[in-house]
Design a protein around this motif. Sequence first.
Motif, PDB file in Angstrom:
ATOM      1  N   ALA A 272      40.998  25.162  41.264  1.00 33.72           N
ATOM      2  CA  ALA A 272      41.814  25.469  42.604  1.00 33.72           C
ATOM      3  C   ALA A 272      43.280  26.457  41.922  1.00 33.72           C
ATOM      4  N   ALA A 273      43.680  25.563  40.764  1.00 35.25           N
ATOM      5  CA  ALA A 273      44.792  26.539  40.070  1.00 35.25           C
ATOM      6  C   ALA A 273      44.412  28.045  39.519  1.00 35.25           C
ATOM      7  N   ARG A 274      43.067  28.106  39.259  1.00 38.18           N
ATOM      8  CA  ARG A 274      42.801  29.415  38.933  1.00 38.18           C
ATOM      9  C   ARG A 274      42.652  30.303  40.103  1.00 38.18           C
ATOM     10  N   ALA A 275      42.134  29.714  41.302  1.00 42.34           N
ATOM     11  CA  ALA A 275      42.072  30.592  42.524  1.00 42.34           C
ATOM     12  C   ALA A 275      43.413  30.937  43.073  1.00 42.34           C
ATOM     13  N   LEU A 276      44.338  30.133  43.007  1.00 34.89           N
ATOM     14  CA  LEU A 276      45.814  30.341  43.211  1.00 34.89           C
ATOM     15  C   LEU A 276      46.131  31.745  42.917  1.00 34.89           C
ATOM     16  N   ARG A 277      45.872  31.986  41.782  1.00 36.92           N
ATOM     17  CA  ARG A 277      46.422  33.175  41.123  1.00 36.92           C
ATOM     18  C   ARG A 277      45.748  34.430  41.634  1.00 36.92           C
ATOM     19  N   PHE A 278      44.737  34.216  42.440  1.00 39.28           N
ATOM     20  CA  PHE A 278      44.129  35.436  42.935  1.00 39.28           C
ATOM     21  C   PHE A 278      44.800  35.842  44.426  1.00 39.28           C
ATOM     22  N   THR A 279      45.750  34.853  44.790  1.00 40.19           N
ATOM     23  CA  THR A 279      46.325  35.090  46.024  1.00 40.19           C
ATOM     24  C   THR A 279      47.313  36.058  45.931  1.00 40.19           C
ATOM     25  N   ALA A 280      47.780  36.429  47.342  1.00 41.34           N
ATOM     26  CA  ALA A 280      48.698  37.537  47.518  1.00 41.34           C
ATOM     27  C   ALA A 280      49.711  37.100  48.528  1.00 41.34           C
ATOM     28  N   GLU A 281      50.633  37.757  48.839  1.00 44.36           N
ATOM     29  CA  GLU A 281      51.852  37.477  49.939  1.00 44.36           C
ATOM     30  C   GLU A 281      51.210  37.934  51.131  1.00 44.36           C
ATOM     31  N   GLY A 282      50.106  38.813  51.242  1.00 37.34           N
ATOM     32  CA  GLY A 282      49.754  39.280  52.481  1.00 37.34           C
ATOM     33  C   GLY A 282      50.811  40.367  53.173  1.00 37.34           C
ATOM     34  N   THR A 283      51.498  40.940  52.402  1.00 37.10           N
ATOM     35  CA  THR A 283      52.536  41.799  52.927  1.00 37.10           C
ATOM     36  C   THR A 283      52.028  43.360  52.328  1.00 37.10           C
TER      37      THR A 283
ATOM     38  N   GLY B 113      31.952  34.399  39.516  1.00 33.80           N
ATOM     39  CA  GLY B 113      32.518  34.606  38.161  1.00 33.80           C
ATOM     40  C   GLY B 113      33.825  35.223  37.948  1.00 33.80           C
ATOM     41  N   LEU B 114      34.555  35.674  38.897  1.00 25.16           N
ATOM     42  CA  LEU B 114      35.725  36.259  38.988  1.00 25.16           C
ATOM     43  C   LEU B 114      36.736  35.120  38.474  1.00 25.16           C
ATOM     44  N   LEU B 115      36.516  33.908  38.465  1.00 26.89           N
ATOM     45  CA  LEU B 115      37.276  32.826  38.136  1.00 26.89           C
ATOM     46  C   LEU B 115      37.554  33.046  36.620  1.00 26.89           C
ATOM     47  N   LEU B 116      36.629  33.484  35.930  1.00 28.12           N
ATOM     48  CA  LEU B 116      36.630  33.707  34.238  1.00 28.12           C
ATOM     49  C   LEU B 116      38.021  34.727  34.177  1.00 28.12           C
ATOM     50  N   LEU B 117      38.367  35.578  34.970  1.00 22.64           N
ATOM     51  CA  LEU B 117      39.233  36.512  34.713  1.00 22.64           C
ATOM     52  C   LEU B 117      40.713  35.755  34.527  1.00 22.64           C
ATOM     53  N   ALA B 118      40.629  34.629  35.251  1.00 27.90           N
ATOM     54  CA  ALA B 118      42.083  34.061  35.554  1.00 27.90           C
ATOM     55  C   ALA B 118      42.292  33.452  34.035  1.00 27.90           C
ATOM     56  N   ASP B 119      41.100  33.033  32.930  1.00 29.48           N
ATOM     57  CA  ASP B 119      41.626  32.450  31.833  1.00 29.48           C
ATOM     58  C   ASP B 119      41.720  33.677  30.829  1.00 29.48           C
ATOM     59  N   ALA B 120      41.028  35.039  31.291  1.00 32.47           N
ATOM     60  CA  ALA B 120      41.664  36.212  30.337  1.00 32.47           C
ATOM     61  C   ALA B 120      42.886  36.811  30.407  1.00 32.47           C
ATOM     62  N   VAL B 121      43.716  36.585  31.664  1.00 31.89           N
ATOM     63  CA  VAL B 121      44.715  37.132  31.967  1.00 31.89           C
ATOM     64  C   VAL B 121      45.978  36.217  31.765  1.00 31.89           C
ATOM     65  N   GLY B 122      46.925  36.371  30.858  1.00 33.12           N
ATOM     66  CA  GLY B 122      47.711  35.463  30.502  1.00 33.12           C
ATOM     67  C   GLY B 122      49.162  35.970  30.242  1.00 33.12           C
ATOM     68  N   PRO B 123      50.079  35.362  29.915  1.00 36.34           N
ATOM     69  CA  PRO B 123      51.513  36.169  29.603  1.00 36.34           C
ATOM     70  C   PRO B 123      51.272  36.776  28.429  1.00 36.34           C
ATOM     71  N   GLY B 124      51.863  38.099  28.633  1.00 34.53           N
ATOM     72  CA  GLY B 124      52.107  38.893  27.476  1.00 34.53           C
ATOM     73  C   GLY B 124      50.734  40.002  27.714  1.00 34.53           C
ATOM     74  N   TRP B 125      49.569  39.611  28.328  1.00 36.87           N
ATOM     75  CA  TRP B 125      48.462  40.446  28.135  1.00 36.87           C
ATOM     76  C   TRP B 125      48.522  41.734  28.933  1.00 36.87           C
TER      77      TRP B 125
END
Length: 324
Positions: free
Chosen positions: A202-213, A229-241
Amino acid sequence: MRELLGRITALDPEAGAAVRVITYFDALAGTGVEPIVRGAAVLTGLPAGFVDRSRAVAVRVAPDGSVDRAAADPDPSWCSVRGGSVDGVLWLERSGEPGPVEAVVLERASAALRVHLELTAPAGGGEELAKMAVDSRVAESVRGRAARRLGFGARARVRAVAVSGGAVRVVTASEEPVDGASRAGVGPEVDVSDLPESWEDAARALRFTAEGTGADPGPRVVRAEELGGLLLLADAVGPGWEPVPDVAALEPVERDGVALLETLEAVAAAPSLRAAAAALGVHHSTIQEGVGRAERMLGWSVRDVPGRLRLQVALALRRLHRNV
């Protein structure tokens, strides 16, 4: 376990004592404030106390077991640690830095107090119980009690929901996860005992959300099961990436105006340009013109399957960068 403790103690008495402290307070978790504070006093031979004004809790226990249930706040020079809530503090009446065993006592007693207070009188009510139910660091039995207090039986099928702003929810598999006013990531359907795994997704999925604006187009609610499989991207993209070139290519599109970014979002989500035009409520020729301009900025075509997939990944990565 006893044999192992004996070996550890023989090798290192302080390490053996620390392990015994950990075992002791793990057994006390959820039993009550007074037994936990009494344990801290008995194990260290020092008066111990705990005060949490937000819950009207104040107790001090001497090593001989005598109890003062109207304790004052601790002296600032005493060894202390926050425990239970922001307003709660646990202390040992000794000035200076705690010794190795005393430090372990403070840490484990504080953790036991937190478990007890959040299960019996959570300051945030259901919010605190939900956080406990999804926390992998908490014992399964304690998570189960938190779930029962939320109204979920041991055989219930549930989902964890991560809401923007840090809120946590636990819902039944058939329940609407959010009211639509907030961005949210929804974890997969699981048994109550597996809520921590649902929460992680759920925490990973939250990062794929947008404001819808216009400036941040995209879905406000994302279900982890739909990402695959896109969930794996959330672990690959972090601060400073550093953004990959495809993400950087979206910057001139964004600078061009919100309409063009919305056009690309619609194209990425639709099976055809005509379907994208219908979703935006514009004429097909308008989409054609916008896509042509965007393609020149991006450097690749988004009209075929490979190009659309490339666009989808770039937009997903963009949202991950925005929601680090």
